[in-house]
Design a protein around this motif. Structure first.
Motif, mmCIF file in Angstrom:
data_model
loop_
_atom_site.group_PDB
_atom_site.id
_atom_site.type_symbol
_atom_site.label_atom_id
_atom_site.label_comp_id
_atom_site.label_asym_id
_atom_site.label_seq_id
_atom_site.Cartn_x
_atom_site.Cartn_y
_atom_site.Cartn_z
ATOM 1 N N ALA A 65 51.386 17.039 51.277
ATOM 2 C CA ALA A 65 51.851 17.105 52.663
ATOM 3 C C ALA A 65 50.837 17.769 53.591
ATOM 4 O O ALA A 65 50.855 17.555 54.800
ATOM 5 C CB ALA A 65 53.184 17.855 52.725
ATOM 6 N N ALA A 66 49.967 18.585 53.049
ATOM 7 C CA ALA A 66 48.957 19.262 53.861
ATOM 8 C C ALA A 66 47.696 18.427 54.016
ATOM 9 O O ALA A 66 46.749 18.839 54.670
ATOM 10 C CB ALA A 66 48.617 20.615 53.234
ATOM 11 N N GLY A 67 47.698 17.246 53.410
ATOM 12 C CA GLY A 67 46.554 16.359 53.535
ATOM 13 C C GLY A 67 45.487 16.564 52.481
ATOM 14 O O GLY A 67 44.445 15.938 52.521
ATOM 15 N N GLU A 68 45.742 17.448 51.513
ATOM 16 C CA GLU A 68 44.775 17.706 50.459
ATOM 17 C C GLU A 68 44.676 16.478 49.551
ATOM 18 O O GLU A 68 45.680 15.863 49.204
ATOM 19 C CB GLU A 68 45.231 18.919 49.651
ATOM 20 C CG GLU A 68 44.124 19.596 48.876
ATOM 21 C CD GLU A 68 44.589 20.937 48.325
ATOM 22 O OE1 GLU A 68 44.040 21.380 47.310
ATOM 23 O OE2 GLU A 68 45.505 21.524 48.933
ATOM 24 N N THR A 202 54.231 20.431 47.419
ATOM 25 C CA THR A 202 53.099 20.741 48.287
ATOM 26 C C THR A 202 52.186 21.724 47.577
ATOM 27 O O THR A 202 52.640 22.725 47.026
ATOM 28 C CB THR A 202 53.579 21.337 49.615
ATOM 29 O OG1 THR A 202 54.408 20.381 50.274
ATOM 30 C CG2 THR A 202 52.406 21.689 50.514
ATOM 31 N N LEU A 203 50.897 21.448 47.589
ATOM 32 C CA LEU A 203 49.937 22.303 46.893
ATOM 33 C C LEU A 203 49.411 23.397 47.807
ATOM 34 O O LEU A 203 49.471 23.295 49.029
ATOM 35 C CB LEU A 203 48.779 21.447 46.385
ATOM 36 C CG LEU A 203 49.168 20.294 45.453
ATOM 37 C CD1 LEU A 203 47.931 19.508 45.048
ATOM 38 C CD2 LEU A 203 49.902 20.808 44.233
ATOM 39 N N GLY A 204 48.900 24.440 47.185
ATOM 40 C CA GLY A 204 48.247 25.499 47.940
ATOM 41 C C GLY A 204 49.180 26.568 48.468
ATOM 42 O O GLY A 204 48.743 27.473 49.189
ATOM 43 N N THR A 205 50.471 26.513 48.153
ATOM 44 C CA THR A 205 51.401 27.535 48.616
ATOM 45 C C THR A 205 51.451 28.683 47.615
ATOM 46 O O THR A 205 51.145 28.520 46.438
ATOM 47 C CB THR A 205 52.814 26.951 48.789
ATOM 48 O OG1 THR A 205 53.274 26.456 47.524
ATOM 49 C CG2 THR A 205 52.804 25.820 49.797
ATOM 50 N N THR A 206 51.863 29.862 48.075
ATOM 51 C CA THR A 206 51.918 31.039 47.203
ATOM 52 C C THR A 206 53.315 31.272 46.646
ATOM 53 O O THR A 206 53.503 32.120 45.787
ATOM 54 C CB THR A 206 51.479 32.292 47.979
ATOM 55 O OG1 THR A 206 52.310 32.456 49.129
ATOM 56 C CG2 THR A 206 50.023 32.167 48.412
#
Length: 238
Positions: A65-68, A202-206
Motif C-alpha cells: 500500500a505504500a508503493g514499495e 503493509t510493509l515497513g510498519t513497526t
C-alpha cells in the motif's frame, strides 16, 4: 483437475529482543529441476500425476500500500500434483520439507509470495506451512475454490494448526483473483499456541497488523518448530 501455483520468497523469523532470519530461500536453482533434487530440500511420497514441485522461470512481484516494490530474483516454485494417499495403509503423503534451527519459544513467521496459475478446479488444498519435525504438521495456510464461482477464477484462504481435512480449516470470506500476486505471512506463536495468517500486509510498519485469519484450535500444542513443509494428502490437490 489440477490447481497450480507458484511461490518465490520465504523467510522465517523468531521474535525475541530482535528478529533473527532462520532460513531464506530464493529458489535460485536450475529451471525444471525437481525441488527434491536441490540441496537442502527433501521430497518423499507417491506422486500420481503432474510435474510435482519444480523450479520455474516465472518471477513474482508485489507492491504494498505504500508503493514499495518487491521482486523475486528470477525463479519460483511451481506446485502441481496429486497424491494417491487415501489412508495410512494406502500410499504416502507427497511431501517436501526443509529444516532450520529448532525454535522452542517465541513466534515463527513464514513469508512468501503466491500466485494461482490458472482457474481453480479443486475445492481446497494446502500451501507451504510450518511443522515440528517432518511428521508433525503444524500451522498451514490453505486455498479453496469459491463454490459460487463457476469459472474457478476466484478463491479464498484458510488456516489450520493441526487438522488435515478442510472441515476443520478456518476459512476467510474475502475473494481473491487468480491474477493477483499475494504476499502471505504465516505466524505460529508457541506460547499461546496460536496460528495467524496475514494476507497482503503493509510493509515497513513497526506495529503488527490485525491478522486476517486466526486458529487457536490445538489440543496438543507443539513445543518447537523446525521445518518448512509442503504437503499433499489424498484428493486435496493444489
Amino acid at each position: 483437475m489440477k490447481k497450480l501455483f507458484s511461490l518465490f520468497f520465504l523467510s522465517l523469523f523468531i521474535i525475541s529482543a530482535h528478529a533473527d532470519v532462520l532460513f531464506m530461500e530464493e529458489f535460485n536453482y536450475t529451471s525444471g529441476a525437481a525441488l527434491g533434487s536441490v540441496e537442502g530440500w527433501t521430497t518423499e511420497g507417491d506422486m500420481t500425476d503432474g510435474e510435482g514441485r519444480i523450479v520455474n522461470d516465472l518471477t513474482l512481484s508485489y507492491t504494498d500500500a505504500a508503493g514499495e516494490y518487491i521482486l523475486s530474483g528470477g525463479k519460483s516454485l511451481k506446485h502441481n500434483y496429486a497424491s494417491n494417499k487415501i489412508d495410512n495403509k494406502n500410499g504416502k503423503q507427497y511431501m517436501s520439507y526443509h529444516g532450520f534451527t529448532k525454535v522452542e519459544s517465541g513466534a515463527v513467521y513464514l513469508t512468501y509470495m503466491f500466485k494461482a496459475d490458472g482457474a481453480q478446479k479443486q475445492s481446497n488444498g494446502e500451501l507451504l506451512g510450518l511443522t515440528s519435525g517432518v511428521t508433525n504438521p503444524t500451522a498451514r495456510p490453505w486455498t479453496g475454490k469459491i463454490a459460487s464461482d463457476a469459472t474457478g477464477n476466484t478463491f479464498r484462504f484458510g488456516l489450520t494448526m493441526r487438522s488435515g481435512t478442510s472441515a476443520d480449516v478456518v476459512w476467510g470470506e474475502t475473494a481473491y483473483s487468480i491474477e493477483d500476486v499475494i504476499l502471505v505471512v504465516l505466524k505460529y506463536d508457541l506460547a499461546s499456541p496460536k496460528a495467524s495468517l496475514f494476507i497482503n500486509p503493509t510493509l515497513g510498519t513497526t506495529v503488527e497488523p490485525t491478522a486476517d485469519l486466526v486458529d487457536t484450535n490445538d489440543a496438543d500444542p507443539r513445543t518447537n518448530i523446525d521445518n518448512v513443509m509442503f504437503r499433499n494428502q489424498g484428493a486435496s490437490k493444489s
